[in-house]
Design an enzyme around this catalytic site. Structure first.
Site, mmCIF file in Angstrom:
data_model
loop_
_atom_site.group_PDB
_atom_site.id
_atom_site.type_symbol
_atom_site.label_atom_id
_atom_site.label_comp_id
_atom_site.label_asym_id
_atom_site.label_seq_id
_atom_site.Cartn_x
_atom_site.Cartn_y
_atom_site.Cartn_z
ATOM 1 N N TYR A 243 0.809 -1.216 0.000
ATOM 2 C CA TYR A 243 0.000 0.000 0.000
ATOM 3 C C TYR A 243 0.842 1.266 0.000
ATOM 4 O O TYR A 243 0.440 2.280 -0.580
ATOM 5 C CB TYR A 243 -1.024 -0.021 1.143
ATOM 6 C CG TYR A 243 -2.140 -0.973 0.807
ATOM 7 C CD1 TYR A 243 -3.105 -0.640 -0.133
ATOM 8 C CD2 TYR A 243 -2.187 -2.233 1.370
ATOM 9 C CE1 TYR A 243 -4.102 -1.527 -0.495
ATOM 10 C CE2 TYR A 243 -3.188 -3.143 1.023
ATOM 11 C CZ TYR A 243 -4.126 -2.771 0.090
ATOM 12 O OH TYR A 243 -5.110 -3.661 -0.277
ATOM 13 N N GLN B 141 -14.717 3.223 -7.811
ATOM 14 C CA GLN B 141 -14.064 2.088 -7.171
ATOM 15 C C GLN B 141 -12.606 2.426 -6.868
ATOM 16 O O GLN B 141 -11.937 1.687 -6.167
ATOM 17 C CB GLN B 141 -14.112 0.869 -8.097
ATOM 18 C CG GLN B 141 -15.500 0.355 -8.354
ATOM 19 C CD GLN B 141 -15.457 -0.885 -9.222
ATOM 20 O OE1 GLN B 141 -14.920 -1.905 -8.829
ATOM 21 N NE2 GLN B 141 -16.013 -0.771 -10.413
ATOM 22 N N ASN B 142 -12.119 3.524 -7.409
ATOM 23 C CA ASN B 142 -10.711 3.875 -7.269
ATOM 24 C C ASN B 142 -10.383 4.375 -5.873
ATOM 25 O O ASN B 142 -11.191 5.049 -5.229
ATOM 26 C CB ASN B 142 -10.333 4.929 -8.297
ATOM 27 C CG ASN B 142 -10.477 4.412 -9.709
ATOM 28 O OD1 ASN B 142 -10.605 3.208 -9.920
ATOM 29 N ND2 ASN B 142 -10.469 5.298 -10.673
ATOM 30 N N VAL B 143 -9.181 4.060 -5.436
ATOM 31 C CA VAL B 143 -8.736 4.481 -4.107
ATOM 32 C C VAL B 143 -7.833 5.710 -4.181
ATOM 33 O O VAL B 143 -7.411 6.231 -3.149
ATOM 34 C CB VAL B 143 -8.028 3.324 -3.357
ATOM 35 C CG1 VAL B 143 -9.015 2.214 -3.026
ATOM 36 C CG2 VAL B 143 -6.847 2.781 -4.145
ATOM 37 N N ASP B 144 -7.553 6.187 -5.389
ATOM 38 C CA ASP B 144 -6.741 7.401 -5.544
ATOM 39 C C ASP B 144 -7.630 8.635 -5.365
ATOM 40 O O ASP B 144 -8.841 8.524 -5.218
ATOM 41 C CB ASP B 144 -6.046 7.419 -6.911
ATOM 42 C CG ASP B 144 -7.039 7.393 -8.073
ATOM 43 O OD1 ASP B 144 -7.846 8.343 -8.188
ATOM 44 O OD2 ASP B 144 -7.014 6.426 -8.855
ATOM 45 N N HIS C 71 -14.213 1.719 -2.256
ATOM 46 C CA HIS C 71 -13.189 0.841 -1.678
ATOM 47 C C HIS C 71 -12.215 1.582 -0.778
ATOM 48 O O HIS C 71 -11.093 1.107 -0.555
ATOM 49 C CB HIS C 71 -12.424 0.122 -2.791
ATOM 50 C CG HIS C 71 -13.280 -0.757 -3.634
ATOM 51 N ND1 HIS C 71 -14.028 -1.803 -3.123
ATOM 52 C CD2 HIS C 71 -13.537 -0.748 -4.973
ATOM 53 C CE1 HIS C 71 -14.686 -2.392 -4.105
ATOM 54 N NE2 HIS C 71 -14.421 -1.761 -5.224
#
Length: 140
Positions: free
Chosen positions: A60, A93-96, A111
Site C-alpha cells: 500500500y 471504485q478507485n482508491v486514488d 473501496h
C-alpha cells in the site's frame, strides 16, 4: 421578495480503474495488473495484515506513492468541469484522489482511499495521509 432558484440537474457518474490508468496508475485486474503479482488474500484482508504486516504495508505504501505523484487526466478534468452546469456525484471504485485533484467536489469512494488511514482499534479515527508519510507497523 421571491427569489428564483434554478436547480442544477443531477448526474451520477460511476468510474473504475480505467480512468486512472490513463494517469499512469496500475489497475488490479488487467493482464499486467497488480493481482498478477499478488493474491488478494495476501495483501487485501485483515488476516493478511495480521499474518504479514510488512508485505501489506509495503504494497500500500507503493500505491500511495504512485497515487501522490499521479496527475488527473482529461477525463478527470472533464468530469470536474461538469459541475459548472450539473450537480455531479461521482461514485468510484478507485482508491486514488485524482477526481478530487481535478476539482470534483462530491466523490464517493467505494473501496476506501489511499490518502486516509483508519485505526484498526477505533474505526472513527481516520488520519489524513500525504506523500511525506509512510505507514509502518508499530505493533511489532
Amino acid at each position: 421578495m421571491m427569489v428564483n432558484v434554478i436547480k442544477k440537474r443531477k448526474i451520477v457518474v460511476f468510474t473504475g480503474a480505467g480512468i486512472s490508468a490513463e494517469s499512469g496508475l496500475s489497475t488490479f485486474r488487467d493482464s499486467d495488473g497488480l493481482w498478477e503479482n499478488y493474491s488478494v488474500h495476501e495483501i487485501a484482508t485483515k488476516d493478511a495484515f495480521e499474518h504479514n504486516p510488512e508485505l501489506v504495508l509495503s504494497f500500500y505504501n507503493q500505491r500511495k506513492i504512485a497515487a501522490a505523484k499521479a496527475l488527473p487526466n482529461k477525463a478527470h478534468i472533464a468530469l470536474a468541469e461538469l459541475e459548472t452546469v450539473y450537480d455531479v456525484i461521482i461514485i468510484t471504485q478507485n482508491v486514488d484522489d485524482l477526481h478530487e485533484k481535478a476539482g470534483s467536489s462530491k466523490v464517493i469512494h467505494l473501496h476506501g482511499q489511499l490518502n486516509r488511514a483508519q485505526s484498526s482499534i477505533d474505526s472513527t479515527i481516520i488520519y489524513g495521509w500525504d506523500k511525506r508519510f509512510i505507514l509502518v507497523n508499530i505493533a511489532s
